[in-house]
Write a protein that holds these residues in place. Structure first.
Motif, PDB file in Angstrom:
ATOM      1  N   ARG A 170       0.828  -1.220   0.000  1.00 50.88           N
ATOM      2  CA  ARG A 170       0.000   0.000   0.000  1.00 50.88           C
ATOM      3  C   ARG A 170       0.855   1.259   0.000  1.00 50.88           C
ATOM      4  O   ARG A 170       0.541   2.243   0.682  1.00 50.88           O
ATOM      5  N   SER A 171       1.981   1.222  -0.736  1.00 49.81           N
ATOM      6  CA  SER A 171       2.831   2.424  -0.765  1.00 49.81           C
ATOM      7  C   SER A 171       2.156   3.504  -1.602  1.00 49.81           C
ATOM      8  O   SER A 171       1.270   3.221  -2.420  1.00 49.81           O
ATOM      9  N   SER A 194       1.082  -5.496   5.320  1.00 45.02           N
ATOM     10  CA  SER A 194       1.783  -6.313   6.324  1.00 45.02           C
ATOM     11  C   SER A 194       0.909  -6.642   7.537  1.00 45.02           C
ATOM     12  O   SER A 194       1.216  -7.548   8.290  1.00 45.02           O
ATOM     13  N   ILE A 235      11.135  -5.767  -7.048  1.00 47.87           N
ATOM     14  CA  ILE A 235      12.499  -5.938  -7.580  1.00 47.87           C
ATOM     15  C   ILE A 235      13.398  -6.208  -6.375  1.00 47.87           C
ATOM     16  O   ILE A 235      13.589  -5.323  -5.533  1.00 47.87           O
ATOM     17  N   THR A 273       7.875   1.254 -16.672  1.00 45.80           N
ATOM     18  CA  THR A 273       7.914   2.469 -15.850  1.00 45.80           C
ATOM     19  C   THR A 273       8.514   3.629 -16.652  1.00 45.80           C
ATOM     20  O   THR A 273       7.951   4.729 -16.703  1.00 45.80           O
TER      21      THR A 273
END
Ligand code: NDP
Length: 303
Positions: A170-171, A194, A235, A273
């Motif tokens: 949820r960044s 988390s 990544i 991106t």
């Protein structure tokens, strides 16, 4: 490892190439009409990874015909100096996109810096005006990684309407905008993080799983519904048999026994991106032209 059936792998490199070709054609048409799109990239300090990202962004911009201006500032640059540069770039009519490479050195307030960028030039889509606009479903600049994921999903799934998507993470730069874009595409969206209980059970309900966590191989085959489409944003660099390699948040080999399609790492989301950064630079130019047109017509209309 056994060969992976390539039909299941979503080729982000090939899709990014197509997106860049589309952008290149649009840039050519703009240049013929006397308009030169330009992107300013600001890097503070000499973080090795950031330097590579900035170099790649500048190279890609040049490849598609977007003028790129690099502003490399020393790591001890003051916040006031950086804000003054951004304000200058905001006023410069020849600059259409402004990207400040993150992370910034600790003495600089990242939020303040991002809020200083003109929302119409905010090609990363991190300004609150754009975050809010996305939440309201308006046509605004949206973050590049989730926008690239949406293109991969549309190509892989066709119709997204009604599909159940689970976003893991949820960044502000990936998870939240990803969920907002999926919602805008009429998906049913569940966000997990988390503190969520029983993640495997939640993920197993999903037609679409987007993993943006940063934990190598967190998601195994038993987390996935047969036939799910998986976008692995993670990544992670791991050491294996004395060698270093990149892996995603999904255990790719295991997932392939379950899924309809999945992005590999590397070669999946990563190339999208940068491609969407170029697309956003053209979108920014378009939004600026619309705003200028509106300003002109409102000046002409009688009060
Ligand atoms: P952040 O660290 O900002 O966010 C990670 C999220 O994952 C948080 O919301 C966190 O939850 C959640 N999380 C952590 N551990 C678990 C767990 N065990 N189970 C469920 N959720 C968990 O990372 P980013 O969003 O910035 O990046 C995520 C990954 O994507 C990284 O690997 C990054 O390198 C990669 N990335 C790739 C890009 C690309 O171009 N391909 C671009 C950007 C990022 P909580 O909020 O509760 O702490």
């Amino acid at each position: 490892m056994n060969a992976i059936p390539s039909i299941k792998l979503i080729d982000g490199k090939a899709t990014a190439k197509r997106v860049l070709a589309e952008v290149g054609e649009q840039v050519q048409a703009l240049r013929q009409a006397g308009v030169q799109p330009a992107l300013a990239v600001v890097l503070v300090g000499c973080d090795a990874a950031s330097q590579v990202y900035v170099r790649n962004k500048v190279l890609r911009a040049e490849e598609v015909g977007i003028r790129s201006l690099e502003h490399r500032l020393p790591g001890d640059t003051s916040q006031a100096h950086l804000l003054a540069l951004i304000e200058r770039l905001n006023r410069d009519r020849e600059i259409n996109g402004i990207l400040v490479q993150l992370p910034l050195p600790g003495h600089i307030d990242e939020h303040r810096v991002l809020q200083t960028i003109d929302p119409l030039k905010d090609v990363d889509g991190f300004h609150s005006a754009n975050v809010g606009g996305l939440a309201q479903g308006r046509d605004v600049l949206t973050p590049c990684t989730p926008s690239g994921c949406m293109r991969l999903l549309r190509d892989a799934c066709g119709e997204l309407r009604g599909k159940h998507a689970v976003v893991v993470g949820r960044s502000n730069i990936v998870g939240k905008p990803m969920a907002a874009l999926l919602l805008q595409a009429d998906c049913t969206v569940t966000m997990v993080h988390s503190r969520s209980h029983d993640l495997p059970a939640l993920c197993r309900q999903a037609d679409i799983v987007v993993a943006a966590v940063g934990k190598p191989g967190l998601i195994g085959a038993d987390w996935l519904k047969p036939g799910a489409v998986v976008i692995d944003v993670g990544i992670n660099r791991i050491e294996e048999a004395g060698q270093s390699r990149l892996v995603g948040d999904v255990d790719l080999a295991a997932a392939l026994t379950q899924v309809a399609a999945i992005t590999p790492v590397p070669g999946g989301v990563g190339p999208m991106t940068i491609a969407y950064l170029m697309k956003n630079t053209l979108l920014a130019l378009d939004l600026q032209q619309q705003a200028a047109h509106q300003e002109r017509t409102s000046c002409l209309s009688p009060c």
